[in-house]
Design a protein around this motif. Structure first.
Motif, PDB file in Angstrom:
ATOM      1  N   VAL A   3      -1.780   3.829   1.902  1.00 12.03           N
ATOM      2  CA  VAL A   3      -2.043   5.003   0.831  1.00 12.03           C
ATOM      3  C   VAL A   3      -3.419   5.088   0.583  1.00 12.03           C
ATOM      4  N   THR A   4      -4.324   4.312   1.126  1.00 13.21           N
ATOM      5  CA  THR A   4      -5.810   4.596   0.968  1.00 13.21           C
ATOM      6  C   THR A   4      -6.193   5.963   1.856  1.00 13.21           C
ATOM      7  N   GLY A   5      -7.246   6.622   1.287  1.00  9.48           N
ATOM      8  CA  GLY A   5      -7.952   7.643   1.738  1.00  9.48           C
ATOM      9  C   GLY A   5      -7.226   9.114   1.465  1.00  9.48           C
ATOM     10  N   ASP A   6      -7.343  10.080   1.691  1.00  5.53           N
ATOM     11  CA  ASP A   6      -7.019  11.420   1.457  1.00  5.53           C
ATOM     12  C   ASP A   6      -6.646  11.512  -0.098  1.00  5.53           C
ATOM     13  N   ASN A   7      -5.625  12.188  -0.264  1.00  6.43           N
ATOM     14  CA  ASN A   7      -5.140  12.285  -1.778  1.00  6.43           C
ATOM     15  C   ASN A   7      -4.034  11.258  -2.092  1.00  6.43           C
ATOM     16  N   MET A   8      -3.555  10.604  -1.217  1.00  6.13           N
ATOM     17  CA  MET A   8      -2.248   9.720  -1.268  1.00  6.13           C
ATOM     18  C   MET A   8      -2.817   8.743  -2.393  1.00  6.13           C
ATOM     19  N   GLU A   9      -3.884   8.066  -2.232  1.00  5.57           N
ATOM     20  CA  GLU A   9      -4.468   6.832  -2.987  1.00  5.57           C
ATOM     21  C   GLU A   9      -4.251   7.136  -4.272  1.00  5.57           C
ATOM     22  N   LYS A  10      -4.564   8.495  -4.887  1.00  6.82           N
ATOM     23  CA  LYS A  10      -4.708   9.014  -6.091  1.00  6.82           C
ATOM     24  C   LYS A  10      -3.042   8.954  -6.917  1.00  6.82           C
ATOM     25  N   SER A  11      -2.332   9.030  -6.292  1.00  2.00           N
ATOM     26  CA  SER A  11      -0.679   9.130  -6.626  1.00  2.00           C
ATOM     27  C   SER A  11      -0.243   7.872  -7.036  1.00  2.00           C
ATOM     28  N   PHE A  12      -0.996   6.621  -6.794  1.00  6.01           N
ATOM     29  CA  PHE A  12      -0.382   5.439  -6.813  1.00  6.01           C
ATOM     30  C   PHE A  12      -1.194   4.645  -7.836  1.00  6.01           C
ATOM     31  N   THR A  13      -0.381   3.854  -8.658  1.00  4.89           N
ATOM     32  CA  THR A  13      -1.291   2.899  -9.501  1.00  4.89           C
ATOM     33  C   THR A  13      -0.478   1.412  -9.453  1.00  4.89           C
ATOM     34  N   LEU A  14      -1.055   0.438  -9.769  1.00  2.56           N
ATOM     35  CA  LEU A  14      -0.687  -0.845  -9.767  1.00  2.56           C
ATOM     36  C   LEU A  14       0.440  -1.056 -10.841  1.00  2.56           C
ATOM     37  N   ASP A  15       0.224  -0.332 -11.865  1.00  2.00           N
ATOM     38  CA  ASP A  15       1.096  -0.518 -13.125  1.00  2.00           C
ATOM     39  C   ASP A  15       2.429   0.274 -12.954  1.00  2.00           C
ATOM     40  N   GLN A  24       6.943  -2.697 -11.131  1.00  2.00           N
ATOM     41  CA  GLN A  24       7.760  -2.086 -11.928  1.00  2.00           C
ATOM     42  C   GLN A  24       9.460  -2.267 -11.407  1.00  2.00           C
ATOM     43  N   GLU A  25       9.557  -2.099  -9.958  1.00  2.00           N
ATOM     44  CA  GLU A  25      10.985  -2.255  -9.548  1.00  2.00           C
ATOM     45  C   GLU A  25      11.235  -3.608  -9.514  1.00  2.00           C
ATOM     46  N   TYR A  26      10.301  -4.624  -9.430  1.00  2.00           N
ATOM     47  CA  TYR A  26      10.592  -5.907  -9.321  1.00  2.00           C
ATOM     48  C   TYR A  26      11.004  -6.521 -10.610  1.00  2.00           C
ATOM     49  N   PHE A  27      10.116  -6.044 -11.544  1.00  2.00           N
ATOM     50  CA  PHE A  27      10.423  -6.647 -13.027  1.00  2.00           C
ATOM     51  C   PHE A  27      11.939  -6.042 -13.261  1.00  2.00           C
ATOM     52  N   ALA A  28      12.132  -4.666 -13.006  1.00  2.00           N
ATOM     53  CA  ALA A  28      13.542  -4.315 -13.461  1.00  2.00           C
ATOM     54  C   ALA A  28      14.813  -5.089 -12.810  1.00  2.00           C
ATOM     55  N   GLU A  29      14.509  -5.582 -11.419  1.00  2.00           N
ATOM     56  CA  GLU A  29      15.509  -6.188 -10.996  1.00  2.00           C
ATOM     57  C   GLU A  29      15.663  -7.699 -11.538  1.00  2.00           C
ATOM     58  N   CYS A  30      14.618  -8.119 -11.901  1.00  2.00           N
ATOM     59  CA  CYS A  30      14.478  -9.518 -12.474  1.00  2.00           C
ATOM     60  C   CYS A  30      15.197  -9.431 -13.888  1.00  2.00           C
ATOM     61  N   GLU A  31      14.819  -8.456 -14.564  1.00  2.00           N
ATOM     62  CA  GLU A  31      15.464  -8.369 -16.051  1.00  2.00           C
ATOM     63  C   GLU A  31      16.889  -8.083 -15.900  1.00  2.00           C
ATOM     64  N   VAL A  54      16.275  -8.224 -22.134  1.00  2.00           N
ATOM     65  CA  VAL A  54      15.296  -8.830 -21.493  1.00  2.00           C
ATOM     66  C   VAL A  54      14.007  -8.079 -21.029  1.00  2.00           C
ATOM     67  N   PHE A  55      12.833  -8.342 -21.357  1.00  2.00           N
ATOM     68  CA  PHE A  55      11.647  -7.518 -21.102  1.00  2.00           C
ATOM     69  C   PHE A  55      10.822  -8.466 -20.341  1.00  2.00           C
ATOM     70  N   ALA A  56      10.690  -8.175 -19.028  1.00  2.00           N
ATOM     71  CA  ALA A  56       9.789  -8.869 -18.143  1.00  2.00           C
ATOM     72  C   ALA A  56       8.334  -8.347 -18.323  1.00  2.00           C
ATOM     73  N   PHE A  57       7.306  -9.111 -18.382  1.00  2.00           N
ATOM     74  CA  PHE A  57       5.931  -8.429 -18.858  1.00  2.00           C
ATOM     75  C   PHE A  57       4.931  -9.337 -17.897  1.00  2.00           C
ATOM     76  N   ASP A  58       5.330 -10.183 -17.197  1.00  2.00           N
ATOM     77  CA  ASP A  58       4.225 -10.973 -16.520  1.00  2.00           C
ATOM     78  C   ASP A  58       4.820 -11.878 -15.235  1.00  2.00           C
ATOM     79  N   HIS A  59       4.058 -12.432 -14.553  1.00  2.00           N
ATOM     80  CA  HIS A  59       4.690 -13.161 -13.547  1.00  2.00           C
ATOM     81  C   HIS A  59       3.459 -14.384 -13.083  1.00  2.00           C
ATOM     82  N   ARG A  60       4.085 -15.424 -13.002  1.00  2.00           N
ATOM     83  CA  ARG A  60       3.307 -16.744 -12.418  1.00  2.00           C
ATOM     84  C   ARG A  60       4.025 -17.822 -11.589  1.00  2.00           C
TER      85      ARG A  60
END
Length: 104
Positions: free
Chosen positions: A53-65, A70-77, A89-95
């Protein structure tokens, strides 16, 4: 790893996933040392398309948050609710935590 280009932003590649035996046994741990990584887990290779998704305008539409965990935490919850019977259940971090590993 066998790879070939699909389009300017796509790469067809093989990703190796843990192949769960389905018998309830725990997977072998992956040990990471200073100069060596030991992985004796059974792996299942899956051919998939990865989109860059790097380059062009695609990159701007994605954020890490929003897109990172997001989907991984929802699945874990959902899994924790099901297994424990918890109403919330509220997943907020991973280690990744592991202790010393010794072969018996």
């Amino acid at each position: 790893m066998d790879t070939k280009k699909a389009s300017p932003h796509d790469l067809i590649t093989t990703i190796n996933y843990y192949n769960d035996l389905g018998d309830g046994s725990a997977p072998m741990p992956v040990n990471v040392g200073k100069s060596q990584v030991t992985n004796k887990r059974l792996m299942l290779p899956v051919t998939t398309t990865v989109t860059n998704v790097t380059g062009d305008n695609m990159e701007k539409s994605f954020t890490l948050d929003r897109n990172g965990f997001q989907e991984y935490f929802a699945e874990c919850e959902g899994l924790l609710k099901k297994v424990t019977g918890a109403s919330r259940v509220f997943a907020f971090d991973h280690r990744v935590r592991r202790g010393p590993f010794r072969l018996a």
